[in-house]
Scaffold this motif. Structure first.
Motif, PDB file in Angstrom:
ATOM      1  N   GLU A  90       0.763  -1.211   0.079  1.00 52.44           N
ATOM      2  CA  GLU A  90       0.153  -0.126   0.136  1.00 52.44           C
ATOM      3  C   GLU A  90       0.782   1.302  -0.026  1.00 52.44           C
ATOM      4  OE1 GLU A  90      -2.804  -0.168   3.492  1.00 52.44           O
ATOM      5  OE2 GLU A  90      -3.617  -2.241   2.803  1.00 52.44           O
ATOM      6  N   CYS A  91       1.910   1.171   0.762  1.00 54.19           N
ATOM      7  CA  CYS A  91       2.650   2.386   0.833  1.00 54.19           C
ATOM      8  C   CYS A  91       3.575   2.571  -0.481  1.00 54.19           C
ATOM      9  CB  CYS A  91       3.821   2.300   1.939  1.00 54.19           C
ATOM     10  SG  CYS A  91       4.933   3.513   2.293  1.00 54.19           S
ATOM     11  N   VAL A  92       4.088   1.720  -1.034  1.00 57.17           N
ATOM     12  CA  VAL A  92       4.864   1.931  -2.188  1.00 57.17           C
ATOM     13  C   VAL A  92       3.793   2.224  -3.371  1.00 57.17           C
ATOM     14  CG1 VAL A  92       5.842   0.537  -3.960  1.00 57.17           C
ATOM     15  CG2 VAL A  92       6.739   0.119  -1.794  1.00 57.17           C
ATOM     16  N   LYS A  93       2.592   1.767  -3.562  1.00 53.86           N
ATOM     17  CA  LYS A  93       1.754   2.070  -4.329  1.00 53.86           C
ATOM     18  C   LYS A  93       1.178   3.389  -4.149  1.00 53.86           C
ATOM     19  CE  LYS A  93      -0.191  -2.058  -6.055  1.00 53.86           C
ATOM     20  NZ  LYS A  93      -1.374  -2.842  -6.328  1.00 53.86           N
ATOM     21  N   GLU A  94       1.162   4.053  -3.070  1.00 56.02           N
ATOM     22  CA  GLU A  94       0.624   5.336  -2.568  1.00 56.02           C
ATOM     23  C   GLU A  94       1.916   6.324  -3.065  1.00 56.02           C
ATOM     24  OE1 GLU A  94       0.535   7.654   1.696  1.00 56.02           O
ATOM     25  OE2 GLU A  94      -1.175   6.016   1.434  1.00 56.02           O
ATOM     26  N   LYS A  95       3.026   6.015  -2.915  1.00 54.89           N
ATOM     27  CA  LYS A  95       4.131   6.674  -3.296  1.00 54.89           C
ATOM     28  C   LYS A  95       4.347   6.769  -4.622  1.00 54.89           C
ATOM     29  CE  LYS A  95       6.068   6.938   1.348  1.00 54.89           C
ATOM     30  NZ  LYS A  95       7.206   6.575   2.216  1.00 54.89           N
ATOM     31  N   GLN A  96       3.757   6.009  -5.468  1.00 50.89           N
ATOM     32  CA  GLN A  96       4.112   5.593  -6.898  1.00 50.89           C
ATOM     33  C   GLN A  96       5.504   5.124  -7.010  1.00 50.89           C
ATOM     34  OE1 GLN A  96       2.462   9.161  -8.753  1.00 50.89           O
ATOM     35  NE2 GLN A  96       0.647   8.501  -8.615  1.00 50.89           N
ATOM     36  N   TYR A  97       5.974   4.328  -6.038  1.00 53.26           N
ATOM     37  CA  TYR A  97       7.369   3.834  -6.374  1.00 53.26           C
ATOM     38  C   TYR A  97       7.240   2.313  -7.052  1.00 53.26           C
ATOM     39  CZ  TYR A  97       9.404   7.162  -3.112  1.00 53.26           C
ATOM     40  OH  TYR A  97       9.722   8.252  -2.402  1.00 53.26           O
ATOM     41  N   ASP A  98       8.349   1.983  -7.651  1.00 53.70           N
ATOM     42  CA  ASP A  98       8.383   0.381  -8.009  1.00 53.70           C
ATOM     43  C   ASP A  98       8.779  -0.449  -6.763  1.00 53.70           C
ATOM     44  OD1 ASP A  98       8.146   0.849 -10.571  1.00 53.70           O
ATOM     45  OD2 ASP A  98      10.024   1.275 -11.152  1.00 53.70           O
ATOM     46  N   GLY A  99       9.450   0.102  -5.785  1.00 55.86           N
ATOM     47  CA  GLY A  99       9.671  -0.600  -4.541  1.00 55.86           C
ATOM     48  C   GLY A  99      10.122   0.057  -3.386  1.00 55.86           C
ATOM     49  N   CYS A 100      10.346  -0.509  -2.290  1.00 54.74           N
ATOM     50  CA  CYS A 100      10.953   0.343  -1.181  1.00 54.74           C
ATOM     51  C   CYS A 100      12.478   0.759  -1.427  1.00 54.74           C
ATOM     52  CB  CYS A 100      11.047  -0.460   0.110  1.00 54.74           C
ATOM     53  SG  CYS A 100       9.518  -1.103   0.689  1.00 54.74           S
ATOM     54  N   TRP A 101      13.351   0.249  -2.200  1.00 58.91           N
ATOM     55  CA  TRP A 101      14.583   0.797  -2.588  1.00 58.91           C
ATOM     56  C   TRP A 101      14.431   2.173  -3.234  1.00 58.91           C
ATOM     57  CZ3 TRP A 101      11.912  -3.276  -4.732  1.00 58.91           C
ATOM     58  CH2 TRP A 101      11.406  -2.959  -6.048  1.00 58.91           C
ATOM     59  N   GLU A 102      13.190   2.498  -3.715  1.00 58.85           N
ATOM     60  CA  GLU A 102      13.432   3.879  -4.245  1.00 58.85           C
ATOM     61  C   GLU A 102      13.147   5.119  -3.223  1.00 58.85           C
ATOM     62  OE1 GLU A 102      10.316   3.870  -7.405  1.00 58.85           O
ATOM     63  OE2 GLU A 102      11.784   3.126  -8.678  1.00 58.85           O
ATOM     64  N   CYS A 103      12.569   4.821  -2.244  1.00 60.04           N
ATOM     65  CA  CYS A 103      12.432   5.397  -0.821  1.00 60.04           C
ATOM     66  C   CYS A 103      13.678   5.632   0.090  1.00 60.04           C
ATOM     67  CB  CYS A 103      11.469   4.732   0.142  1.00 60.04           C
ATOM     68  SG  CYS A 103      10.835   5.686   1.635  1.00 60.04           S
ATOM     69  N   ASP A 104      13.795   6.992   0.419  1.00 53.83           N
ATOM     70  CA  ASP A 104      15.079   7.346   1.375  1.00 53.83           C
ATOM     71  C   ASP A 104      14.888   6.992   2.452  1.00 53.83           C
ATOM     72  OD1 ASP A 104      16.236   8.509  -1.093  1.00 53.83           O
ATOM     73  OD2 ASP A 104      15.430  10.323  -1.092  1.00 53.83           O
ATOM     74  N   GLU A 105      13.776   6.523   2.922  1.00 53.99           N
ATOM     75  CA  GLU A 105      13.703   6.139   4.557  1.00 53.99           C
ATOM     76  C   GLU A 105      13.598   4.578   4.889  1.00 53.99           C
ATOM     77  OE1 GLU A 105      10.087   8.312   5.391  1.00 53.99           O
ATOM     78  OE2 GLU A 105      10.748  10.294   4.389  1.00 53.99           O
ATOM     79  N   PHE A 106      13.907   3.809   3.701  1.00 54.73           N
ATOM     80  CA  PHE A 106      13.498   2.445   3.957  1.00 54.73           C
ATOM     81  C   PHE A 106      14.536   1.905   5.069  1.00 54.73           C
ATOM     82  CE2 PHE A 106      17.261   1.921   0.737  1.00 54.73           C
ATOM     83  CZ  PHE A 106      18.129   1.120   1.395  1.00 54.73           C
ATOM     84  N   LYS A 107      15.582   2.481   5.420  1.00 54.60           N
ATOM     85  CA  LYS A 107      16.642   2.148   6.477  1.00 54.60           C
ATOM     86  C   LYS A 107      15.808   2.288   7.756  1.00 54.60           C
ATOM     87  CE  LYS A 107      20.934   2.887   4.311  1.00 54.60           C
ATOM     88  NZ  LYS A 107      22.189   3.486   4.190  1.00 54.60           N
ATOM     89  N   ASP A 108      15.060   3.049   8.147  1.00 54.28           N
ATOM     90  CA  ASP A 108      14.294   3.519   9.242  1.00 54.28           C
ATOM     91  C   ASP A 108      12.797   3.280   9.203  1.00 54.28           C
ATOM     92  OD1 ASP A 108      16.637   4.557  10.409  1.00 54.28           O
ATOM     93  OD2 ASP A 108      16.476   6.227   9.484  1.00 54.28           O
ATOM     94  N   CYS A 109      12.537   2.383   8.169  1.00 55.78           N
ATOM     95  CA  CYS A 109      10.854   2.321   7.842  1.00 55.78           C
ATOM     96  C   CYS A 109      10.426   1.240   8.919  1.00 55.78           C
ATOM     97  CB  CYS A 109      10.748   1.911   6.509  1.00 55.78           C
ATOM     98  SG  CYS A 109       9.157   1.465   6.021  1.00 55.78           S
ATOM     99  N   GLU A 110       9.422   1.634   9.800  1.00 57.25           N
ATOM    100  CA  GLU A 110       8.725   0.764  10.635  1.00 57.25           C
ATOM    101  C   GLU A 110       7.939  -0.516  10.017  1.00 57.25           C
ATOM    102  OE1 GLU A 110       6.398   3.018  13.430  1.00 57.25           O
ATOM    103  OE2 GLU A 110       7.908   4.274  14.041  1.00 57.25           O
ATOM    104  N   LEU A 111       7.625  -0.153   8.647  1.00 62.03           N
ATOM    105  CA  LEU A 111       6.828  -1.096   8.059  1.00 62.03           C
ATOM    106  C   LEU A 111       7.697  -2.398   7.728  1.00 62.03           C
ATOM    107  CD1 LEU A 111       4.593   0.914   5.485  1.00 62.03           C
ATOM    108  CD2 LEU A 111       3.995  -0.077   7.599  1.00 62.03           C
TER     109      LEU A 111
END
Length: 147
Positions: A90-111
Motif C-alpha cells: 500500500e505504501c509503495v503504491k501510494e508513493k508511486q514507487y516500484d519498490g522500497c528501494w526508491e524510498c530514502d527512508e527504507f533504513k528506518d521504515c517501521e513497516l
C-alpha cells in the motif's frame, strides 16, 4: 518482463525464495492431507493414543496442516500475492514507487521492521538500489536468517 523484476517484491524480497511460494511443499501438504483422509488415519491415531500419548494431539496436527496450507502464495507480490492487506505494498503504491528501494527512508521504515528480523531486507534493498531491479537477484542475501 525480466525474471528478476517479476519476482522482486516491493519490500525487496525475492518471491521464489519464500516458503509460501514453494509449490513442492504445498503439493506435498495437499497429498498428505488426502492420503491421511483416504486411510482414515484419525482412527489409527485414536488407537495408537492408547500406547503413545502424542497421538492424542492428532487433531491439533490437522489444524496446523490446514493453517500451513493457507500460507500458500499463488501470485507474486506485484500481482497481489502473499498478504492481501500488505501495508508495504500500500505504501509503495501510494508513493508511486516500484519498490522500497526508491524510498530514502527504507533504513528506518517501521513497516519493514518485522521483516528485518527474519530476512536480509536491508541488504537486498541496497543491492536493488545499486544494481537495479533487473540485475540484483544474484547478489541477494539469505532469504531467511536461519538458513
Amino acid at each position: 518482463m525480466n525474471k528478476n523484476k517479476k519476482y522482486t517484491a516491493y519490500c525487496g524480497l525475492y518471491c521464489l525464495d519464500c516458503i509460501p511460494s514453494n509449490k513442492e511443499l504445498f503439493e506435498s501438504l495437499n497429498e498428505l492431507k488426502i492420503l491421511l483422509e483416504d486411510i482414515e488415519f484419525d482412527k489409527y491415531a485414536e488407537l495408537k493414543s492408547k500406547t503413545n500419548e502424542t497421538f492424542n494431539d492428532y487433531s491439533q496436527f490437522l489444524d496446523v496442516l490446514e493453517e500451513m496450507k493457507k500460507l500458500e502464495c499463488t501470485a507474486v507480490c506485484t500481482e497481489g500475492g502473499c498478504k492481501e492487506d500488505c501495508k508495504i505494498r500500500e505504501c509503495v503504491k501510494e508513493k508511486q514507487y516500484d519498490g522500497c528501494w526508491e524510498c530514502d527512508e527504507f533504513k528506518d521504515c517501521e513497516l519493514l521492521d518485522y521483516l528485518k528480523g527474519i530476512h536480509s531486507i536491508e541488504h537486498n534493498l541496497k543491492m536493488i538500489k545499486e544494481y537495479g531491479v533487473e540485475n540484483w537477484a544474484d547478489k541477494r542475501g539469505k532469504h531467511y536468517n536461519w538458513l
